[in-house]
Design an enzyme around this catalytic site. Structure first.
Site, PDB file in Angstrom:
ATOM      1  CB  SER A 141     -35.803   3.973 -10.426  1.00 23.61           C
ATOM      2  OG  SER A 141     -35.931   5.018  -9.368  1.00 23.61           O
ATOM      3  CG  HIS A 183     -40.297   6.449  -8.778  1.00 25.73           C
ATOM      4  ND1 HIS A 183     -40.594   5.346  -8.076  1.00 25.73           N
ATOM      5  CD2 HIS A 183     -38.809   6.414  -8.909  1.00 25.73           C
ATOM      6  CE1 HIS A 183     -39.519   4.356  -8.024  1.00 25.73           C
ATOM      7  NE2 HIS A 183     -38.531   5.091  -8.506  1.00 25.73           N
ATOM      8  CD  GLU A 210     -43.881   4.056  -7.987  1.00 26.39           C
ATOM      9  OE1 GLU A 210     -44.637   3.011  -7.634  1.00 26.39           O
ATOM     10  OE2 GLU A 210     -43.223   4.605  -7.252  1.00 26.39           O
TER      11      GLU A 210
END
Length: 285
Positions: A141, A183, A210
């Site tokens: 992330s 994401h 993800e």
């Protein structure tokens, strides 16, 4: 210069072997993303540093990664809490980095990583090890997005290719050819990555779903890992791009943008921009 290290950017929410997920996933021990991190770092005896510098709950995040790597058989795992810029130059932290085979950046706010580390002695040593040693830098992330030079630091996921939907700032410059977003599918970030490559049309955009990541070797050879998709935005042949002349809030136009949708096992060359797709007859994993 030939880069000897390996980058493993991850799209977030990677399987940590902590809870069962009803959706499709790789086998955590043999094929999960963190198992790839361990393998590329030299195996279960590797010295792994976890840096939850981006997180608002660093202790909890650090504990989760210790447990995840322990499940994979790794016992040489240490968490470094760089909570302020001055912490990045602590002698004991620099020594830990010297001895490390892998650094794992957690998720959170990528701006915190840049603010705490960029330009520090820790950052300089991290870059030197990546360039000159068989050293792994993984990040999920925020930790993945911070690998870029032109780093996506915020912006709306709801706006569909509206100027101003993406905010850019300084990243760690580990892979300056890429702009990385994470994401990507779950948060609908196609529009903001499109604007990012419109701003920097000489760069490649990468959108990671993800539990999906990349293994980047030699600074250019990409292999997709994980259970989702990686989307490559290649603007090298765009025929029209009005990003520079529009006011913020205005819908944008960009033509002839090349988009590749890649999955586990597919490969991409950053230099040649060639795709090698896993053959259909290859075993499904």
């Amino acid at each position: 210069m030939t880069v000897k290290g390996i980058l493993i950017p991850i799209g977030g929410n990677e399987d940590k072997g902590l809870v069962a997920k009803p959706s499709y996933k790789m086998d955590f021990i043999s094929d999960g993303i963190l198992s790839h991190v361990v393998k590329e770092s030299g195996g279960t005896k590797a010295n792994i540093l976890v840096l939850p510098a981006a997180s608002s709950i660093p202790e909890e995040v650090g504990d989760n990664y210790i447990q995840a790597f322990k499940t994979l058989g790794c016992n040489n795992v240490k968490v470094l809490h760089i909570k302020k810029r001055k912490h990045a130059d602590k002698p004991e932290f620099l020594e830990a980095l010297k001895q490390a085979d892998c650094v794992m950046f957690s998720g959170g706010d990528q701006r915190k990583i840049s603010a705490k580390i960029y330009g520090s002695e820790f950052h300089k040593l991290l870059t030197e090890k990546y360039q000159h040693e068989a050293f792994v830098i993984a990040g999920t992330s925020a930790g993945a997005m911070a690998m870029a030079k032109e780093m996506i630091s915020g912006g709306s996921s709801k706006e569909a290719f509206i100027k101003g939907a993406v905010q850019m700032s300084q990243g760690l410059e580990l892979i300056p050819e890429l702009i990385i977003d994470t994401h990507f599918i779950q948060r609908g970030r196609f529009g903001r990555q499109s604007e990012a490559v419109a701003k920097f049309p000489k760069l490649l955009g990468i959108g990671l779903a993800e539990d999906t990541g990349l293994i980047i070797k030699n600074g250019k050879d990409i292999k997709v890992i994980g259970s989702g998709m990686a989307i490559v935005f290649d603007p090298q042949h765009i025929g029209h791009n009005n990003e520079k002349v529009l006011r913020e809030g205005t819908p944008m136009t960009m033509t002839n943008l090349i988009v590749h949708i890649l999955a586990n096992g597919d490969r991409f060359d950053i230099e040649t921009r060639e795709v090698k797709v896993l053959p259909i007859e290859a075993p499904f994993v």
